[in-house]
Enzyme design. Structure first.
Site, PDB file in Angstrom:
ATOM      1  N   HIS A 157      34.246   7.707 -11.600  1.00 15.75           N
ATOM      2  CA  HIS A 157      35.006   7.763 -12.848  1.00 15.75           C
ATOM      3  C   HIS A 157      34.455   6.828 -13.902  1.00 15.75           C
ATOM      4  O   HIS A 157      33.641   5.959 -13.625  1.00 15.75           O
ATOM      5  CB  HIS A 157      36.487   7.459 -12.588  1.00 15.75           C
ATOM      6  CG  HIS A 157      36.744   6.088 -12.042  1.00 15.75           C
ATOM      7  ND1 HIS A 157      36.837   4.966 -12.844  1.00 15.75           N
ATOM      8  CD2 HIS A 157      36.958   5.661 -10.783  1.00 15.75           C
ATOM      9  CE1 HIS A 157      37.097   3.905 -12.088  1.00 15.75           C
ATOM     10  NE2 HIS A 157      37.170   4.306 -10.822  1.00 15.75           N
ATOM     11  N   CYS A 190      35.901   3.612  -5.126  1.00 13.96           N
ATOM     12  CA  CYS A 190      35.432   4.394  -6.269  1.00 13.96           C
ATOM     13  C   CYS A 190      34.092   3.881  -6.777  1.00 13.96           C
ATOM     14  O   CYS A 190      33.714   2.737  -6.547  1.00 13.96           O
ATOM     15  CB  CYS A 190      36.442   4.330  -7.407  1.00 13.96           C
ATOM     16  SG  CYS A 190      37.958   5.218  -7.031  1.00 13.96           S
TER      17      CYS A 190
END
Length: 91
Positions: A51, A67
């Site tokens: 992201h 992440c």
């Protein structure tokens, strides 16, 4: 990779953390304060993704729970070149 979500909501749900002691889920709508930036690339493991970030200066400095954080512009470029089912490998 399961999906690409441009301008995603960010949901923090403390009940998903083993160390959490309760609390309610919080949803942050798209915008400049959204911790996942302008795009979310959903990986096959729940809560794991690639992201963007609203604060590029924190890339490589802020810890994450699985992440990969990129600048918004790099995440957007990557998202435009992948589609559902593409294999993501970390080596």
């Amino acid at each position: 990779m399961r999906a690409v979500a441009p301008e995603p909501n960010y949901t923090y749900d403390p009940s998903r953390l083993s160390s959490a002691s309760g609390g309610r889920a919080v949803v942050i709508p798209p915008g400049p304060n959204n911790p996942v930036g302008s795009v979310w690339i959903d990986l096959s493991r729940d809560t794991y993704g690639i992201h963007g970030t609203p604060d590029p200066a924190e890339i490589g400095k802020t810890a994450s729970s699985g992440c990969v954080r990129l600048t918004n512009w790099d995440a957007e470029q990557l998202a435009s070149g992948v589609e559902q089912g593409v294999v993501v490998e970390f080596v």
